[in-house]
Design a protein around this motif. Structure first.
Motif, PDB file in Angstrom:
ATOM      1  N   LYS A   1       0.837  -1.198   0.000  1.00 56.93           N
ATOM      2  CA  LYS A   1       0.000   0.000   0.000  1.00 56.93           C
ATOM      3  C   LYS A   1       0.878   1.256   0.000  1.00 56.93           C
ATOM      4  O   LYS A   1       0.645   2.199  -0.743  1.00 56.93           O
ATOM      5  CB  LYS A   1      -0.916  -0.034   1.235  1.00 56.93           C
ATOM      6  CG  LYS A   1      -1.826   1.138   1.383  1.00 56.93           C
ATOM      7  CD  LYS A   1      -3.286   0.705   1.591  1.00 56.93           C
ATOM      8  CE  LYS A   1      -4.225   1.867   1.514  1.00 56.93           C
ATOM      9  NZ  LYS A   1      -4.652   2.386   0.334  1.00 56.93           N
TER      10      LYS A   1
ATOM     11  N   GLU B   1       2.416   1.694  -3.352  1.00 60.38           N
ATOM     12  CA  GLU B   1       1.404   2.177  -4.299  1.00 60.38           C
ATOM     13  C   GLU B   1       1.189   3.693  -4.118  1.00 60.38           C
ATOM     14  O   GLU B   1       1.100   4.441  -5.082  1.00 60.38           O
ATOM     15  CB  GLU B   1       0.092   1.435  -4.000  1.00 60.38           C
ATOM     16  CG  GLU B   1      -0.810   1.202  -5.187  1.00 60.38           C
ATOM     17  CD  GLU B   1      -2.125   0.593  -4.716  1.00 60.38           C
ATOM     18  OE1 GLU B   1      -3.168   1.059  -5.170  1.00 60.38           O
ATOM     19  OE2 GLU B   1      -2.098  -0.323  -3.866  1.00 60.38           O
ATOM     20  N   GLN B   2       1.112   4.117  -2.842  1.00 62.64           N
ATOM     21  CA  GLN B   2       0.930   5.540  -2.541  1.00 62.64           C
ATOM     22  C   GLN B   2       2.100   6.366  -3.057  1.00 62.64           C
ATOM     23  O   GLN B   2       1.926   7.421  -3.648  1.00 62.64           O
ATOM     24  CB  GLN B   2       0.793   5.746  -1.033  1.00 62.64           C
ATOM     25  CG  GLN B   2      -0.519   5.237  -0.480  1.00 62.64           C
ATOM     26  CD  GLN B   2      -0.761   5.692   0.957  1.00 62.64           C
ATOM     27  OE1 GLN B   2       0.113   6.280   1.577  1.00 62.64           O
ATOM     28  NE2 GLN B   2      -1.937   5.406   1.463  1.00 62.64           N
TER      29      GLN B   2
ATOM     30  N   GLU C   1       4.262   5.599  -5.394  1.00 61.96           N
ATOM     31  CA  GLU C   1       4.296   5.574  -6.850  1.00 61.96           C
ATOM     32  C   GLU C   1       3.316   6.616  -7.413  1.00 61.96           C
ATOM     33  O   GLU C   1       3.634   7.361  -8.332  1.00 61.96           O
ATOM     34  CB  GLU C   1       3.905   4.172  -7.315  1.00 61.96           C
ATOM     35  CG  GLU C   1       4.343   3.862  -8.718  1.00 61.96           C
ATOM     36  CD  GLU C   1       3.779   2.539  -9.195  1.00 61.96           C
ATOM     37  OE1 GLU C   1       2.839   2.011  -8.571  1.00 61.96           O
ATOM     38  OE2 GLU C   1       4.280   2.048 -10.215  1.00 61.96           O
ATOM     39  N   TYR C   2       2.116   6.678  -6.794  1.00 64.77           N
ATOM     40  CA  TYR C   2       1.110   7.620  -7.264  1.00 64.77           C
ATOM     41  C   TYR C   2       1.535   9.064  -6.996  1.00 64.77           C
ATOM     42  O   TYR C   2       1.408   9.935  -7.845  1.00 64.77           O
ATOM     43  CB  TYR C   2      -0.238   7.343  -6.611  1.00 64.77           C
ATOM     44  CG  TYR C   2      -1.314   8.313  -7.059  1.00 64.77           C
ATOM     45  CD1 TYR C   2      -1.749   8.318  -8.379  1.00 64.77           C
ATOM     46  CD2 TYR C   2      -1.842   9.246  -6.183  1.00 64.77           C
ATOM     47  CE1 TYR C   2      -2.701   9.218  -8.818  1.00 64.77           C
ATOM     48  CE2 TYR C   2      -2.806  10.161  -6.615  1.00 64.77           C
ATOM     49  CZ  TYR C   2      -3.232  10.131  -7.926  1.00 64.77           C
ATOM     50  OH  TYR C   2      -4.166  11.027  -8.358  1.00 64.77           O
ATOM     51  N   GLN C   3       2.070   9.279  -5.803  1.00 68.06           N
ATOM     52  CA  GLN C   3       2.469  10.651  -5.474  1.00 68.06           C
ATOM     53  C   GLN C   3       3.612  11.153  -6.364  1.00 68.06           C
ATOM     54  O   GLN C   3       3.686  12.343  -6.668  1.00 68.06           O
ATOM     55  CB  GLN C   3       2.806  10.757  -3.991  1.00 68.06           C
ATOM     56  CG  GLN C   3       1.519  10.826  -3.160  1.00 68.06           C
ATOM     57  CD  GLN C   3       1.690  10.438  -1.710  1.00 68.06           C
ATOM     58  OE1 GLN C   3       2.806  10.416  -1.203  1.00 68.06           O
ATOM     59  NE2 GLN C   3       0.593  10.100  -1.054  1.00 68.06           N
TER      60      GLN C   3
ATOM     61  N   LEU D   1       3.863  10.289  -9.474  1.00 65.66           N
ATOM     62  CA  LEU D   1       3.168  10.614 -10.729  1.00 65.66           C
ATOM     63  C   LEU D   1       2.521  11.996 -10.627  1.00 65.66           C
ATOM     64  O   LEU D   1       2.597  12.803 -11.554  1.00 65.66           O
ATOM     65  CB  LEU D   1       2.109   9.540 -11.006  1.00 65.66           C
ATOM     66  CG  LEU D   1       1.254   9.702 -12.260  1.00 65.66           C
ATOM     67  CD1 LEU D   1       2.092   9.466 -13.505  1.00 65.66           C
ATOM     68  CD2 LEU D   1       0.075   8.724 -12.245  1.00 65.66           C
ATOM     69  N   VAL D   2       1.894  12.267  -9.465  1.00 67.22           N
ATOM     70  CA  VAL D   2       1.264  13.578  -9.253  1.00 67.22           C
ATOM     71  C   VAL D   2       2.301  14.681  -9.381  1.00 67.22           C
ATOM     72  O   VAL D   2       2.077  15.693 -10.051  1.00 67.22           O
ATOM     73  CB  VAL D   2       0.575  13.648  -7.866  1.00 67.22           C
ATOM     74  CG1 VAL D   2       0.064  15.056  -7.589  1.00 67.22           C
ATOM     75  CG2 VAL D   2      -0.577  12.650  -7.787  1.00 67.22           C
TER      76      VAL D   2
ATOM     77  N   ILE E   1       3.090  15.519 -12.919  1.00 69.65           N
ATOM     78  CA  ILE E   1       2.032  16.127 -13.721  1.00 69.65           C
ATOM     79  C   ILE E   1       1.673  17.538 -13.249  1.00 69.65           C
ATOM     80  O   ILE E   1       1.292  18.394 -14.037  1.00 69.65           O
ATOM     81  CB  ILE E   1       0.794  15.184 -13.730  1.00 69.65           C
ATOM     82  CG1 ILE E   1       1.080  14.033 -14.694  1.00 69.65           C
ATOM     83  CG2 ILE E   1      -0.477  15.918 -14.117  1.00 69.65           C
ATOM     84  CD1 ILE E   1       0.004  13.008 -14.789  1.00 69.65           C
ATOM     85  N   LYS E   2       1.835  17.788 -11.968  1.00 70.69           N
ATOM     86  CA  LYS E   2       1.488  19.101 -11.402  1.00 70.69           C
ATOM     87  C   LYS E   2       2.263  20.233 -12.080  1.00 70.69           C
ATOM     88  O   LYS E   2       3.459  20.103 -12.316  1.00 70.69           O
ATOM     89  CB  LYS E   2       1.869  19.099  -9.917  1.00 70.69           C
ATOM     90  CG  LYS E   2       0.711  19.366  -9.006  1.00 70.69           C
ATOM     91  CD  LYS E   2       1.227  19.484  -7.595  1.00 70.69           C
ATOM     92  CE  LYS E   2       0.094  19.443  -6.634  1.00 70.69           C
ATOM     93  NZ  LYS E   2       0.519  19.396  -5.254  1.00 70.69           N
ATOM     94  N   PRO E   3       1.599  21.345 -12.394  1.00 70.75           N
ATOM     95  CA  PRO E   3       2.335  22.455 -13.002  1.00 70.75           C
ATOM     96  C   PRO E   3       3.348  23.052 -12.017  1.00 70.75           C
ATOM     97  O   PRO E   3       3.105  23.087 -10.818  1.00 70.75           O
ATOM     98  CB  PRO E   3       1.240  23.461 -13.347  1.00 70.75           C
ATOM     99  CG  PRO E   3       0.062  23.089 -12.511  1.00 70.75           C
ATOM    100  CD  PRO E   3       0.176  21.629 -12.223  1.00 70.75           C
TER     101      PRO E   3
ATOM    102  N   PRO F   1       5.489  29.273 -10.999  1.00 74.99           N
ATOM    103  CA  PRO F   1       6.304  30.230 -11.758  1.00 74.99           C
ATOM    104  C   PRO F   1       7.058  31.171 -10.821  1.00 74.99           C
ATOM    105  O   PRO F   1       6.657  32.319 -10.608  1.00 74.99           O
ATOM    106  CB  PRO F   1       5.273  30.975 -12.608  1.00 74.99           C
ATOM    107  CG  PRO F   1       3.988  30.859 -11.846  1.00 74.99           C
ATOM    108  CD  PRO F   1       4.061  29.611 -11.013  1.00 74.99           C
TER     109      PRO F   1
ATOM    110  N   ARG G   1       8.252  34.779 -12.065  1.00 72.18           N
ATOM    111  CA  ARG G   1       7.115  35.681 -12.266  1.00 72.18           C
ATOM    112  C   ARG G   1       6.575  36.160 -10.913  1.00 72.18           C
ATOM    113  O   ARG G   1       6.268  37.324 -10.726  1.00 72.18           O
ATOM    114  CB  ARG G   1       6.022  34.934 -13.036  1.00 72.18           C
ATOM    115  CG  ARG G   1       4.876  35.780 -13.490  1.00 72.18           C
ATOM    116  CD  ARG G   1       3.548  35.049 -13.276  1.00 72.18           C
ATOM    117  NE  ARG G   1       2.487  35.954 -12.887  1.00 72.18           N
ATOM    118  CZ  ARG G   1       2.239  36.346 -11.650  1.00 72.18           C
ATOM    119  NH1 ARG G   1       2.978  35.951 -10.634  1.00 72.18           N
ATOM    120  NH2 ARG G   1       1.244  37.168 -11.391  1.00 72.18           N
ATOM    121  N   ASN G   2       6.498  35.227  -9.950  1.00 69.86           N
ATOM    122  CA  ASN G   2       6.004  35.577  -8.619  1.00 69.86           C
ATOM    123  C   ASN G   2       6.932  36.554  -7.913  1.00 69.86           C
ATOM    124  O   ASN G   2       6.485  37.480  -7.242  1.00 69.86           O
ATOM    125  CB  ASN G   2       5.831  34.320  -7.764  1.00 69.86           C
ATOM    126  CG  ASN G   2       4.617  33.506  -8.189  1.00 69.86           C
ATOM    127  OD1 ASN G   2       3.860  33.944  -9.054  1.00 69.86           O
ATOM    128  ND2 ASN G   2       4.443  32.335  -7.613  1.00 69.86           N
TER     129      ASN G   2
END
Lengths: 160, 336
Positions: free
Chosen positions: A16, A19-20, A22-24, A26-27, A30-32, A35, A38-39
């Motif tokens: 478990k 799995e967590q 691995e998913y995190q 991936l997140v 993908i998360k932008p 910037p 710019r900030n």
């Protein structure tokens, strides 16, 4: 000695966790990205402008004949008023979207953090709404501010 | 003993698919400027909707949607057998206050933003089970009630995370009937809680995506269908990040969701509307389904849709205590 059942249970937990993780991962991929540049530029421009306005007011008070000490206090009061007014007019939150820390750090941001919840929770009445929820955001700043000032005071007292 | 309408692990197939005979949507001004503006029944000019608090405004939206849905179904409130409703506010007050004006048995639901589909699945079961002739299901959400409950006061000057979403202001209501003309609810796959340990409460899409994918996969497995059986597979409010995550999870498992998969949170706003990752809230899947999707089905553009309501079942307290965000997704197949 590990019981066979316990081993199975441990394997399930480990699976478990894997799995967590691995998913995190991936997140994260993908998360932008934030910037940052710019900030920083936004914070510098707006924060700088707010400070510039403060400086002009301060110089104005001094030129008007106030002592430096009185001028500082008066400037803070004017900036708090301006921050509160801009919050009430619905300008400050839009400014902050662009400015980030640039509008949070100056004293106008502190005013915003008190006026915004006061406006928001007025619908629950003046006692349990407005006045008790007013410090929802600013509360921690005040608490830690008080604690730090006590500590600094003690240090100042103990080390002459 | 096996229940005759169950197929596979989590799906029920309706013997006499309930018909959606009435549907209505009422939205706020921001939604009314979005790409789906022509699909809504009523667009309020002011998010206060002539009320003096945000909470009152939210149930005014809800009351209006309920009234319009019943009217459009050519029924009166007394014809209904059940009212299934929910929203995001604490103790689902918007739904309950709306139910004061709906003089029929009321069941309050909380599935966070999945509530529209939770109501649709349960309503279809009530109708197909022979327990009701007419069921009304509805949801509402309001940007300002959600913000102050889950995040910051609205005038607070904060820079929102790029992964954050914008709660849809509005309400949607659907009337299900045992008989009639309209799109039919053929299957419902009730989801289970999936929690992969996402603790960032500004990234709801990531928290809900595994649950959404789990339910899609289970639905396809239970029914023996392929993704391309449906003209459209639509999740509720995963928005940009969650949508991409579902596609990534699908790809890993060899399912192709690249062609006909979209998300209500992407459809409801235009990227120029400053909503960061996209829309969210009970009304997100509510107004997109009851407004856009069902109207397009009635027009014949879509024949078969798999809609999913997606919910992040956390509370402000659980988040502050460091708990992760449990996700859920309920799927309903709607076919002509």
């Amino acid at each position: 000695m590990i019981e066979p059942n316990e081993l199975e249970h441990q394997i399930a937990i480990e699976r478990k966790l894997y799995e967590q993780k691995e998913y995190q991962d991936l997140v994260k991929k993908i998360k932008p990205k934030v910037p940052v540049l710019r900030n920083i530029i936004g914070a510098f421009l707006v924060g700088g402008t707010i400070c510039l306005i403060g400086q002009i007011i301060l110089d104005g008070f001094i030129a008007w004949g106030l002592t430096a000490r009185a001028a500082i206090g008066s400037t803070a009061a004017v900036m708090i008023f301006l921050g509160s007014l801009a919050t009430g007019l619905g300008i400050y939150d839009n400014l902050a979207k662009f400015a980030g820390a640039g509008s949070i750090v100056p004293i106008t941001g502190f005013a915003n953090s008190i006026v915004a919840p006061a406006l928001e929770f007025k619908s629950e009445g003046y006692v349990f709404g407005l006045s008790s929820k007013m410090f929802l955001v600013a509360g921690p700043v005040l608490t830690f501010g008080f604690i730090v000032s006590v500590i600094i005071g003690l240090i100042y007292y103990l080390i002459p | 003993m096996t229940a005759p309408k169950r197929i596979g692990k989590q799906t029920v197939a309706f013997a006499n698919p309930p018909v959606i005979i009435g549907r209505a949507t009422v939205v706020g001004p921001k939604e009314g400027k979005g790409p789906l503006k022509d699909y809504y029944d009523l667009i309020a000019e002011d998010p206060y909707f002539n009320a003096d608090t945000w909470e009152k405004a939210e149930y005014k939206f809800f009351e209006k949607a309920v009234q319009l849905a019943v009217e459009k179904a050519n029924l009166t409130m007394d014809d209904l057998n059940y009212f299934l409703a929910g929203d995001l506010t604490n103790q689902i007050i918007s739904a309950t206050f709306t139910a004061r004006g709906v003089p029929v048995p009321y069941l309050g639901l909380y599935g966070a933003c999945s509530t529209m589909y939770e109501g649709l699945a349960l309503g279809a079961m009530l109708v197909d089970g022979g327990f009701a002739d007419y069921v009304l299901a509805g949801v509402s959400s309001h940007y300002s009630t959600a913000e102050r409950q889950f995040r910051f006061p609205t005038e607070q000057g904060v820079q929102r995370n790029l992964s954050s979403q914008w709660t849809v202001t509005g309400s949607a209501a659907l009337v299900l009937a045992a008989q009639g003309q309209g799109p039919k609810v053929t299957h419902a796959t009730v989801g289970k809680i999936v929690d992969l340990g996402v603790t960032d409460n500004t990234d709801m899409g990531a928290a809900m995506a595994p649950a959404a994918f789990d339910t899609i996969k289970q639905h396809l497995e239970d029914t023996g269908r392929e993704p391309d059986y449906y003209d459209l597979i639509v999740t509720g409010d995963l928005a940009r990040i969650g949508h991409r995550l579902v596609q990534a999870l699908a790809e890993k498992q060899g399912l192709d969701l690249s062609k006909n998969y979209t998300d209500c949170g992407l459809l409801v706003y235009d990227p120029s509307q400053d909503v960061h990752a996209g829309g969210s809230g009970c009304a997100c899947s509510g107004v997109v389904t009851a407004g856009f999707l069902l109207q397009e089905m009635e027009a014949g553009r879509y024949q078969r849709i798999l809609g999913l309501g997606t919910g992040a079942l956390h509370s402000p307290i659980s988040s502050q205590q460091g708990e992760s965000v449990p996700g859920i997704a309920h799927a309903v197949a709607i076919e002509l």
